[in-house]
Design a protein around this motif. Structure first.
Motif, PDB file in Angstrom:
ATOM      1  N   MET A 112       0.808  -1.213   0.075  1.00  0.00           N
ATOM      2  CA  MET A 112       0.040  -0.214   0.005  1.00  0.00           C
ATOM      3  C   MET A 112       0.882   1.121   0.075  1.00  0.00           C
ATOM      4  SD  MET A 112      -3.267  -1.035   2.322  1.00  0.00           S
ATOM      5  CE  MET A 112      -2.436  -0.933   3.872  1.00  0.00           C
ATOM      6  N   GLU A 113       0.551   2.420  -0.524  1.00  0.00           N
ATOM      7  CA  GLU A 113       1.161   3.651  -0.670  1.00  0.00           C
ATOM      8  C   GLU A 113       1.697   4.029   0.767  1.00  0.00           C
ATOM      9  OE1 GLU A 113       2.198   5.430  -3.250  1.00  0.00           O
ATOM     10  OE2 GLU A 113       1.327   3.695  -4.527  1.00  0.00           O
ATOM     11  N   MET A 114       0.959   3.784   1.917  1.00  0.00           N
ATOM     12  CA  MET A 114       1.471   4.216   3.175  1.00  0.00           C
ATOM     13  C   MET A 114       2.623   3.236   3.827  1.00  0.00           C
ATOM     14  SD  MET A 114      -1.834   3.142   5.451  1.00  0.00           S
ATOM     15  CE  MET A 114      -1.460   2.250   6.749  1.00  0.00           C
ATOM     16  N   GLU A 115       2.700   2.172   3.098  1.00  0.00           N
ATOM     17  CA  GLU A 115       3.900   1.375   3.506  1.00  0.00           C
ATOM     18  C   GLU A 115       5.206   1.635   2.870  1.00  0.00           C
ATOM     19  OE1 GLU A 115       2.200  -3.066   4.313  1.00  0.00           O
ATOM     20  OE2 GLU A 115       1.788  -2.480   2.339  1.00  0.00           O
ATOM     21  N   ARG A 116       5.061   2.072   1.628  1.00  0.00           N
ATOM     22  CA  ARG A 116       6.344   2.248   0.907  1.00  0.00           C
ATOM     23  C   ARG A 116       7.260   3.302   1.586  1.00  0.00           C
ATOM     24  NH1 ARG A 116       4.285   1.919  -5.326  1.00  0.00           N
ATOM     25  NH2 ARG A 116       3.599  -0.264  -5.291  1.00  0.00           N
ATOM     26  N   PRO A 117       6.996   4.370   2.055  1.00  0.00           N
ATOM     27  CA  PRO A 117       7.869   5.506   2.682  1.00  0.00           C
ATOM     28  C   PRO A 117       8.451   4.796   4.010  1.00  0.00           C
ATOM     29  CG  PRO A 117       5.806   6.595   2.266  1.00  0.00           C
ATOM     30  CD  PRO A 117       5.671   5.041   1.958  1.00  0.00           C
ATOM     31  N   ASN A 118       7.772   3.998   4.831  1.00  0.00           N
ATOM     32  CA  ASN A 118       8.152   3.255   5.820  1.00  0.00           C
ATOM     33  C   ASN A 118       9.396   2.583   5.234  1.00  0.00           C
ATOM     34  OD1 ASN A 118       6.745   4.812   7.724  1.00  0.00           O
ATOM     35  ND2 ASN A 118       5.250   3.238   7.891  1.00  0.00           N
ATOM     36  N   ARG A 119       9.022   1.426   4.510  1.00  0.00           N
ATOM     37  CA  ARG A 119      10.055   0.549   4.113  1.00  0.00           C
ATOM     38  C   ARG A 119      11.250   1.067   3.421  1.00  0.00           C
ATOM     39  NH1 ARG A 119      12.728  -3.519   5.053  1.00  0.00           N
ATOM     40  NH2 ARG A 119      13.266  -4.806   3.394  1.00  0.00           N
ATOM     41  N   LEU A 120      11.081   2.381   2.931  1.00  0.00           N
ATOM     42  CA  LEU A 120      12.228   2.779   2.232  1.00  0.00           C
ATOM     43  C   LEU A 120      13.333   3.492   3.105  1.00  0.00           C
ATOM     44  CD1 LEU A 120      10.646   4.950  -0.807  1.00  0.00           C
ATOM     45  CD2 LEU A 120      12.536   2.958  -0.988  1.00  0.00           C
ATOM     46  N   ARG A 121      12.435   4.099   4.208  1.00  0.00           N
ATOM     47  CA  ARG A 121      13.421   4.560   5.315  1.00  0.00           C
ATOM     48  C   ARG A 121      14.074   3.346   6.080  1.00  0.00           C
ATOM     49  NH1 ARG A 121      11.912   4.085  10.609  1.00  0.00           N
ATOM     50  NH2 ARG A 121      10.085   3.877  10.281  1.00  0.00           N
ATOM     51  N   VAL A 122      13.338   2.135   6.527  1.00  0.00           N
ATOM     52  CA  VAL A 122      14.264   0.974   6.967  1.00  0.00           C
ATOM     53  C   VAL A 122      15.306   0.372   5.969  1.00  0.00           C
ATOM     54  CG1 VAL A 122      14.032  -1.307   7.784  1.00  0.00           C
ATOM     55  CG2 VAL A 122      12.339   0.463   8.456  1.00  0.00           C
ATOM     56  N   LEU A 123      14.765   0.274   4.611  1.00  0.00           N
ATOM     57  CA  LEU A 123      15.796  -0.028   3.666  1.00  0.00           C
ATOM     58  C   LEU A 123      17.012   0.736   3.558  1.00  0.00           C
ATOM     59  CD1 LEU A 123      16.206  -2.453   1.670  1.00  0.00           C
ATOM     60  CD2 LEU A 123      15.127  -0.912   0.073  1.00  0.00           C
ATOM     61  N   GLY A 124      16.973   1.995   3.499  1.00  0.00           N
ATOM     62  CA  GLY A 124      18.079   2.923   3.471  1.00  0.00           C
ATOM     63  C   GLY A 124      18.878   2.628   4.763  1.00  0.00           C
ATOM     64  N   LYS A 125      18.394   2.649   5.844  1.00  0.00           N
ATOM     65  CA  LYS A 125      19.381   2.316   6.931  1.00  0.00           C
ATOM     66  C   LYS A 125      20.157   1.045   6.776  1.00  0.00           C
ATOM     67  CE  LYS A 125      16.917   5.127  10.054  1.00  0.00           C
ATOM     68  NZ  LYS A 125      16.151   5.328  11.327  1.00  0.00           N
ATOM     69  N   GLN A 126      19.529   0.118   6.476  1.00  0.00           N
ATOM     70  CA  GLN A 126      19.858  -1.335   6.261  1.00  0.00           C
ATOM     71  C   GLN A 126      20.939  -1.319   5.331  1.00  0.00           C
ATOM     72  OE1 GLN A 126      16.860  -4.608   5.888  1.00  0.00           O
ATOM     73  NE2 GLN A 126      17.948  -5.358   4.032  1.00  0.00           N
ATOM     74  N   ASN A 127      20.704  -0.748   4.080  1.00  0.00           N
ATOM     75  CA  ASN A 127      21.588  -0.765   2.997  1.00  0.00           C
ATOM     76  C   ASN A 127      22.888  -0.097   3.474  1.00  0.00           C
ATOM     77  OD1 ASN A 127      19.754  -2.152   1.364  1.00  0.00           O
ATOM     78  ND2 ASN A 127      19.399  -0.721  -0.121  1.00  0.00           N
ATOM     79  N   GLN A 128      22.689   0.993   4.092  1.00  0.00           N
ATOM     80  CA  GLN A 128      24.013   1.797   4.450  1.00  0.00           C
ATOM     81  C   GLN A 128      24.980   0.899   5.458  1.00  0.00           C
ATOM     82  OE1 GLN A 128      23.185   5.383   6.538  1.00  0.00           O
ATOM     83  NE2 GLN A 128      25.137   6.159   6.240  1.00  0.00           N
ATOM     84  N   LEU A 129      24.171   0.287   6.343  1.00  0.00           N
ATOM     85  CA  LEU A 129      25.029  -0.748   7.323  1.00  0.00           C
ATOM     86  C   LEU A 129      25.576  -1.834   6.722  1.00  0.00           C
ATOM     87  CD1 LEU A 129      22.547  -0.707  10.312  1.00  0.00           C
ATOM     88  CD2 LEU A 129      24.487   0.425  10.204  1.00  0.00           C
ATOM     89  N   ARG A 130      24.958  -2.344   5.810  1.00  0.00           N
ATOM     90  CA  ARG A 130      25.491  -3.468   5.015  1.00  0.00           C
ATOM     91  C   ARG A 130      26.613  -3.090   4.031  1.00  0.00           C
ATOM     92  NH1 ARG A 130      20.220  -7.220   3.364  1.00  0.00           N
ATOM     93  NH2 ARG A 130      19.663  -7.839   5.576  1.00  0.00           N
ATOM     94  N   GLN A 131      26.535  -1.836   3.556  1.00  0.00           N
ATOM     95  CA  GLN A 131      27.554  -1.243   2.778  1.00  0.00           C
ATOM     96  C   GLN A 131      28.907  -1.204   3.621  1.00  0.00           C
ATOM     97  OE1 GLN A 131      25.704   1.909   0.411  1.00  0.00           O
ATOM     98  NE2 GLN A 131      25.592   0.534  -1.225  1.00  0.00           N
ATOM     99  N   GLU A 132      28.545  -0.466   4.774  1.00  0.00           N
ATOM    100  CA  GLU A 132      29.675  -0.233   5.678  1.00  0.00           C
ATOM    101  C   GLU A 132      30.303  -1.549   6.211  1.00  0.00           C
ATOM    102  OE1 GLU A 132      27.975   2.130   8.636  1.00  0.00           O
ATOM    103  OE2 GLU A 132      27.913   4.047   7.281  1.00  0.00           O
ATOM    104  N   ALA A 133      29.625  -2.628   6.483  1.00  0.00           N
ATOM    105  CA  ALA A 133      30.052  -3.822   6.849  1.00  0.00           C
ATOM    106  C   ALA A 133      30.891  -4.576   5.903  1.00  0.00           C
ATOM    107  CB  ALA A 133      29.070  -4.530   7.222  1.00  0.00           C
TER     108      ALA A 133
END
Length: 56
Positions: free
Chosen positions: A26-47
């Motif tokens: 749903m449209e309201m789920e996407r921004p939250n998922r993007l926020r979490v995914l952005g943090k997750q991707n950043q941590l994984r790239q740093e690792a």
């Protein structure tokens, strides 16, 4: 274009994938998922970078 695949996910091994159910979210789920995914991707790239530097 491949917009329907949604944002790219950095996997723990450094490969990339996409969110399989992006079209069904749903449209309201996407921004939250993007926020979490952005943090997750950043941590994984740093690792991955730290692991790569340690291997040198």
């Amino acid at each position: 274009m491949l917009k329907y695949l949604g944002p790219m996910v950095v996997n723990r091994d450094g490969t990339l994938s996409c969110i399989m159910n992006w079209e069904n979210m749903m449209e309201m789920e996407r921004p939250n998922r993007l926020r979490v995914l952005g943090k997750q991707n950043q941590l994984r790239q740093e690792a991955l970078k730290t692991t790569e530097e340690g291997a040198k």
